[in-house]
Design a protein around this motif. Structure first.
Motif, PDB file in Angstrom:
ATOM      1  N   TYR A 100      -5.765  12.063   1.248  1.00  0.00           N
ATOM      2  CA  TYR A 100      -6.425  10.813   1.622  1.00  0.00           C
ATOM      3  C   TYR A 100      -5.596  10.075   2.678  1.00  0.00           C
ATOM      4  O   TYR A 100      -4.367  10.009   2.584  1.00  0.00           O
ATOM      5  N   THR A 101      -6.266   9.533   3.664  1.00  0.00           N
ATOM      6  CA  THR A 101      -5.591   8.747   4.698  1.00  0.00           C
ATOM      7  C   THR A 101      -6.027   7.291   4.579  1.00  0.00           C
ATOM      8  O   THR A 101      -7.215   6.990   4.757  1.00  0.00           O
ATOM      9  N   PRO A 102      -5.124   6.390   4.238  1.00  0.00           N
ATOM     10  CA  PRO A 102      -5.510   4.973   4.104  1.00  0.00           C
ATOM     11  C   PRO A 102      -5.852   4.364   5.454  1.00  0.00           C
ATOM     12  O   PRO A 102      -5.509   4.927   6.499  1.00  0.00           O
ATOM     13  N   PRO A 103      -6.533   3.220   5.477  1.00  0.00           N
ATOM     14  CA  PRO A 103      -6.876   2.563   6.736  1.00  0.00           C
ATOM     15  C   PRO A 103      -5.636   2.253   7.567  1.00  0.00           C
ATOM     16  O   PRO A 103      -4.575   1.938   7.022  1.00  0.00           O
ATOM     17  N   LYS A 104      -5.797   2.376   8.872  1.00  0.00           N
ATOM     18  CA  LYS A 104      -4.700   2.053   9.785  1.00  0.00           C
ATOM     19  C   LYS A 104      -5.170   1.033  10.815  1.00  0.00           C
ATOM     20  O   LYS A 104      -6.355   0.936  11.113  1.00  0.00           O
ATOM     21  N   HIS A 105      -4.215   0.286  11.344  1.00  0.00           N
ATOM     22  CA  HIS A 105      -4.525  -0.698  12.373  1.00  0.00           C
ATOM     23  C   HIS A 105      -4.339  -0.041  13.741  1.00  0.00           C
ATOM     24  O   HIS A 105      -3.231   0.044  14.254  1.00  0.00           O
ATOM     25  N   THR A 106      -5.426   0.457  14.298  1.00  0.00           N
ATOM     26  CA  THR A 106      -5.333   1.167  15.577  1.00  0.00           C
ATOM     27  C   THR A 106      -6.111   0.494  16.697  1.00  0.00           C
ATOM     28  O   THR A 106      -5.998   0.903  17.847  1.00  0.00           O
ATOM     29  N   PRO A 127      -0.702   0.229   2.721  1.00  0.00           N
ATOM     30  CA  PRO A 127      -0.532   0.546   1.295  1.00  0.00           C
ATOM     31  C   PRO A 127       0.639  -0.140   0.610  1.00  0.00           C
ATOM     32  O   PRO A 127       0.608  -0.340  -0.603  1.00  0.00           O
ATOM     33  N   VAL A 128       1.684  -0.508   1.348  1.00  0.00           N
ATOM     34  CA  VAL A 128       2.806  -1.189   0.703  1.00  0.00           C
ATOM     35  C   VAL A 128       2.330  -2.454  -0.004  1.00  0.00           C
ATOM     36  O   VAL A 128       2.782  -2.779  -1.116  1.00  0.00           O
ATOM     37  N   PHE A 129       1.380  -3.156   0.613  1.00  0.00           N
ATOM     38  CA  PHE A 129       0.899  -4.404   0.005  1.00  0.00           C
ATOM     39  C   PHE A 129      -0.017  -4.113  -1.180  1.00  0.00           C
ATOM     40  O   PHE A 129       0.033  -4.824  -2.193  1.00  0.00           O
ATOM     41  N   GLY A 130      -0.856  -3.069  -1.066  1.00  0.00           N
ATOM     42  CA  GLY A 130      -1.703  -2.690  -2.188  1.00  0.00           C
ATOM     43  C   GLY A 130      -0.890  -2.277  -3.398  1.00  0.00           C
ATOM     44  O   GLY A 130      -1.204  -2.643  -4.537  1.00  0.00           O
ATOM     45  N   ARG A 131       0.174  -1.515  -3.161  1.00  0.00           N
ATOM     46  CA  ARG A 131       1.032  -1.102  -4.274  1.00  0.00           C
ATOM     47  C   ARG A 131       1.743  -2.310  -4.878  1.00  0.00           C
ATOM     48  O   ARG A 131       1.865  -2.436  -6.103  1.00  0.00           O
ATOM     49  N   GLU A 132       2.251  -3.183  -4.017  1.00  0.00           N
ATOM     50  CA  GLU A 132       2.991  -4.345  -4.505  1.00  0.00           C
ATOM     51  C   GLU A 132       2.100  -5.277  -5.325  1.00  0.00           C
ATOM     52  O   GLU A 132       2.495  -5.749  -6.399  1.00  0.00           O
ATOM     53  N   ALA A 133       0.899  -5.550  -4.833  1.00  0.00           N
ATOM     54  CA  ALA A 133       0.002  -6.461  -5.553  1.00  0.00           C
ATOM     55  C   ALA A 133      -0.399  -5.900  -6.908  1.00  0.00           C
ATOM     56  O   ALA A 133      -0.484  -6.641  -7.897  1.00  0.00           O
ATOM     57  N   LEU A 181      -6.535  -8.242  -6.339  1.00  0.00           N
ATOM     58  CA  LEU A 181      -7.348  -7.959  -5.161  1.00  0.00           C
ATOM     59  C   LEU A 181      -6.488  -7.219  -4.152  1.00  0.00           C
ATOM     60  O   LEU A 181      -5.349  -7.618  -3.896  1.00  0.00           O
ATOM     61  N   GLY A 182      -7.008  -6.150  -3.556  1.00  0.00           N
ATOM     62  CA  GLY A 182      -6.207  -5.455  -2.563  1.00  0.00           C
ATOM     63  C   GLY A 182      -6.802  -4.138  -2.139  1.00  0.00           C
ATOM     64  O   GLY A 182      -7.709  -3.596  -2.783  1.00  0.00           O
ATOM     65  N   GLY A 183      -6.287  -3.613  -1.048  1.00  0.00           N
ATOM     66  CA  GLY A 183      -6.740  -2.343  -0.512  1.00  0.00           C
ATOM     67  C   GLY A 183      -6.101  -1.165  -1.222  1.00  0.00           C
ATOM     68  O   GLY A 183      -5.564  -1.279  -2.318  1.00  0.00           O
ATOM     69  N   SER A 184      -6.126  -0.034  -0.563  1.00  0.00           N
ATOM     70  CA  SER A 184      -5.663   1.218  -1.151  1.00  0.00           C
ATOM     71  C   SER A 184      -4.175   1.177  -1.489  1.00  0.00           C
ATOM     72  O   SER A 184      -3.387   0.496  -0.833  1.00  0.00           O
ATOM     73  N   ASP A 185      -3.820   1.957  -2.521  1.00  0.00           N
ATOM     74  CA  ASP A 185      -2.401   2.171  -2.827  1.00  0.00           C
ATOM     75  C   ASP A 185      -1.840   3.355  -2.045  1.00  0.00           C
ATOM     76  O   ASP A 185      -0.705   3.772  -2.249  1.00  0.00           O
ATOM     77  N   GLY A 186      -2.640   3.896  -1.139  1.00  0.00           N
ATOM     78  CA  GLY A 186      -2.220   5.011  -0.304  1.00  0.00           C
ATOM     79  C   GLY A 186      -2.643   6.364  -0.828  1.00  0.00           C
ATOM     80  O   GLY A 186      -2.569   7.358  -0.108  1.00  0.00           O
ATOM     81  N   LYS A 187      -3.110   6.430  -2.068  1.00  0.00           N
ATOM     82  CA  LYS A 187      -3.466   7.706  -2.678  1.00  0.00           C
ATOM     83  C   LYS A 187      -4.964   7.969  -2.659  1.00  0.00           C
ATOM     84  O   LYS A 187      -5.394   9.121  -2.657  1.00  0.00           O
ATOM     85  N   ALA A 188      -5.767   6.912  -2.689  1.00  0.00           N
ATOM     86  CA  ALA A 188      -7.219   7.061  -2.778  1.00  0.00           C
ATOM     87  C   ALA A 188      -7.868   5.751  -2.337  1.00  0.00           C
ATOM     88  O   ALA A 188      -7.201   4.712  -2.273  1.00  0.00           O
ATOM     89  N   PRO A 189      -9.166   5.772  -2.022  1.00  0.00           N
ATOM     90  CA  PRO A 189      -9.851   4.517  -1.715  1.00  0.00           C
ATOM     91  C   PRO A 189      -9.707   3.528  -2.860  1.00  0.00           C
ATOM     92  O   PRO A 189      -9.690   3.915  -4.027  1.00  0.00           O
TER      93      PRO A 189
END
Length: 327
Positions: free
Chosen positions: A24-30, A99-105, A125-133
């Motif tokens: 899985y590839t988490p969202p990136k700011h591109t 993902p650092v923020f998703g994991r931390e929250a 509330l938060g986005g992906s932990d980096g492993k899955a949507p």
């Protein structure tokens, strides 16, 4: 003659199996933010943050419905307050999809719920932990407002306490909302203060993990308010690389100090000292975390801390200081 059907079916299954094995590839700011944000002056950005501005673009047609359902589920889990008991309501929010923020929250929500007897009274509330949507509602300005409104509905503002943990990138105007290339916005100290005032939430423990987060301390301070920031209003904080498990501030305060059965002030003092040690090791400009503890805070903090677990839990994840060793 043997049938080739089983072999053919096996071949047809190969692409699907290969697809399932793709990580899985988490969202990136591109992509740059929308022109309405990118071309704004600093004064206009501050005004947008004061309004809790949120801009969404290029979302799938089903996104709004799915997000609505995620938020409805999250808000529906809150238990009612208990008469005669100082209940804590925890809101842990990652406003950026790195993902650092998703994991931390996620972990902050667990630690704070355990420490303050808030299991069943916690929203994350938060986005992906980096492993899955992420199955969670995104940490957006709109979702933050809805969560605060729901907490205000079920808590007794004369008796109970809001424990708010926010983690994201920051700027001199406040904390930033950024969900990949699709979601943009910000929340300023003035906006957060206005929301809390509108809901009459005076009893509150507010922890802001972001660069420049010291800007939140003066506007949110008050007799019954405890406020802690990861940095001074003119300083960066550290450890927010997407691949990290924790920021410096989150690791030192939540993942280590608040897991122990020690008073809040002692935990903050220990965390600030540990952050200073890490920054010295990395030859980093000190972040200078800020704090304000109101004169009436002990009225609600003392009964909460009396119910703290007596046994510490072990830190989880990769220590944030390890990022100093990265090339």
């Amino acid at each position: 003659m043997r049938s080739i059907l089983p072999f053919a079916l096996a071949l047809l299954a190969l692409p699907a199996a290969s697809a399932q094995q793709q990580p899985y590839t988490p969202p990136k700011h591109t992509a740059p933010p929308p022109p309405g944000i990118a071309r704004s002056t600093p004064e206009e950005v501050a005004q947008q943050a004061d309004g809790g501005t949120q801009i969404e673009r290029d979302r799938p047609a089903t996104y709004a419905l799915a997000e609505h359902r995620r938020l409805t589920r999250a808000l529906g889990t809150l238990l009612p307050q208990r008469k005669g008991v100082v209940d804590a309501y925890v809101l842990s929010i990652a406003l950026d999809s790195d993902p650092v923020f998703g994991r931390e929250a996620r972990e902050a929500g667990k630690v704070l719920a355990r420490r303050y007897d808030a299991v069943g009274r916690t929203i994350t509330l938060g986005g992906s932990d980096g492993k899955a949507p992420s199955p969670l509602p995104m940490g957006s300005p709109a979702n933050l407002e809805a969560a605060l409104a729901r907490i205000a509905e079920v808590m007794d503002e004369q008796e109970d306490v809001l424990v708010l943990y926010t983690t994201s990138h920051g700027a001199p105007f406040g904390v930033v909302y950024n969900d990949g290339n699709e979601g943009f916005g910000a929340i300023s100290p003035r906006r957060l203060a206005a929301l809390l005032r509108a809901h009459r939430i005076e009893r509150r423990l507010l922890i802001i993990s972001a660069c420049y987060s010291g800007v939140f301390v003066p506007p949110l301070s008050g007799p019954q308010s405890a406020v802690f920031s990861a940095a001074a209003s003119d300083r960066s904080s550290f450890g927010c690389a997407a691949e990290n498990d924790w920021t410096f501030f989150g690791d030192a305060l939540v993942n280590r100090a608040l897991r122990k059965p020690q008073p809040l002030e002692a935990a903050v003092t220990a965390a600030i000292a540990e952050i200073a040690t890490w920054e010295t090791r990395g030859k980093l400009k000190p972040s200078l975390p800020q704090q304000s503890i109101g004169v009436e805070v002990q009225a609600w903090l003392k009964p909460l801390e009396a119910r703290m677990p007596k046994v510490a839990t072990a830190p989880v994840g990769k220590p944030s200081v390890d990022s100093l060793q990265a090339p």
